[in-house]
Design an enzyme around this catalytic site. Structure first.
Site, PDB file in Angstrom:
ATOM      1  N   ASP A  59       0.871  -1.170   0.000  1.00 50.86           N
ATOM      2  CA  ASP A  59       0.000   0.000   0.000  1.00 50.86           C
ATOM      3  C   ASP A  59       0.911   1.224   0.000  1.00 50.86           C
ATOM      4  OD1 ASP A  59      -1.586   2.197   0.638  1.00 50.86           O
ATOM      5  OD2 ASP A  59      -2.800   1.124   2.109  1.00 50.86           O
ATOM      6  N   TYR A 153      -8.224  14.699  -8.891  1.00 47.28           N
ATOM      7  CA  TYR A 153      -7.190  14.002  -9.641  1.00 47.28           C
ATOM      8  C   TYR A 153      -6.190  15.008 -10.225  1.00 47.28           C
ATOM      9  CZ  TYR A 153      -5.230  10.593 -12.966  1.00 47.28           C
ATOM     10  OH  TYR A 153      -4.394   9.760 -13.677  1.00 47.28           O
ATOM     11  N   ILE A 188      -4.818   6.158 -21.878  1.00 47.22           N
ATOM     12  CA  ILE A 188      -4.278   4.867 -22.286  1.00 47.22           C
ATOM     13  C   ILE A 188      -5.329   3.814 -21.951  1.00 47.22           C
ATOM     14  CG2 ILE A 188      -2.344   3.267 -22.093  1.00 47.22           C
ATOM     15  CD1 ILE A 188      -1.526   6.085 -23.036  1.00 47.22           C
ATOM     16  N   GLN A 254      -3.178  20.835 -28.328  1.00 46.68           N
ATOM     17  CA  GLN A 254      -4.346  21.530 -28.877  1.00 46.68           C
ATOM     18  C   GLN A 254      -4.542  22.888 -28.213  1.00 46.68           C
ATOM     19  OE1 GLN A 254      -7.591  18.337 -29.886  1.00 46.68           O
ATOM     20  NE2 GLN A 254      -6.624  17.724 -27.947  1.00 46.68           N
TER      21      GLN A 254
END
Length: 254
Positions: A59, A153, A188, A254
């Protein structure tokens, strides 16, 4: 062949997806590999497919487990040359609906795990003098750009990005010969991404949407990232530290 011949490489989150691909590629190129994960069944299977590999339950949010994993790595192989901080989790959610518990859970794995791994890898790699080592931190395109549904995130991966640069400078200025770099994948096609799509728009529709988001026309494959990690682990990258290796099919251009 042999681009990391004889090196000892530890890959966290190595049971499936990107971690497994990186572990397998490092082994094919001559490395001794340690795979760590909390998915014991998959991790043991991954290690069994690699000659002389070691699997350890781990962990990454727990410091005592880091100490144990690195001690067992050094005990078996004599040293640690490369750490790939790959273990990570993702979570969607609106900022106002995200709980502090959810925030801390994700940060514990994505950011604390990188901090702890880096800390204890440096301690181990300092003993390799003058050879040093390489630390490779898996950030993301989400560590460079913002996403309205992935704020937690984003924060974790942005933290990984800048922590990497600061530690790279520390190691360089203190002449430790330890290189520290980050990899920033686009989407991915891994079990984690497939699961995320299944929970939102469906796997088939999700794949189409992700393909269309990348100028190159498709999502990436795990080996696309594994090749980048292989380069950073190898002596070919001896002049590369504090860098961002973006492997994203043109997404962030982009």
């Amino acid at each position: 062949m042999g681009r990391v011949d004889g090196k000892v490489v530890l890959v966290t989150g190595g049971a499936v997806g990107l971690g497994k691909a990186m572990a397998e590629m490092m082994a094919r190129e001559g490395a001794k590999v340690v795979i760590t994960d909390i998915k014991d069944e998959e991790g043991k299977a991954a290690a069994e497919g690699i000659p002389d590999a070691l699997y350890l339950h781990h962990d990454v949010s727990k410091e005592d487990e880091w100490e144990d994993v690195i001690a067992k790595t050094v005990e078996k192989f004599g040293r640690l040359d490369c750490l790939v901080n790959n273990a990570g989790v993702a979570m969607e959610g609106a900022p106002e609906d995200t709980t502090l518990e959810q925030w801390r859970w994700l940060m514990g794995i994505n950011l604390d795990g990188v901090f702890l791994g880096t800390k204890h890898a440096i301690r181990a790699m300092k003993k390799n003098d003058p050879k040093g080592g390489s630390i490779i931190n898996l950030s993301s395109i989400e560590g460079i750009i913002g996403d309205p549904g992935l704020s937690t995130y984003n924060a974790s991966k942005g933290g990984v990005r800048l922590h990497t640069k600061a530690v790279a400078l520390y190691c360089a200025k203190n002449k430790l010969n330890i290189r520290v770099n980050s990899i920033h994948p686009g989407y991915i096609w891994t079990p984690m991404v497939e699961k995320l799509m299944a929970e939102t728009v469906g796997v088939e529709e999700g794949r189409k949407q992700l393909d269309s988001m990348h100028p190159i026309g498709h999502v990436g494959e795990p080996d696309d990232i594994a090749y980048g990690a292989l380069y950073l682990a190898s002596d070919e990258a001896k002049f590369v530290t504090g860098a961002e290796l973006v492997i994203d099919g043109g997404y962030t251009a982009q």
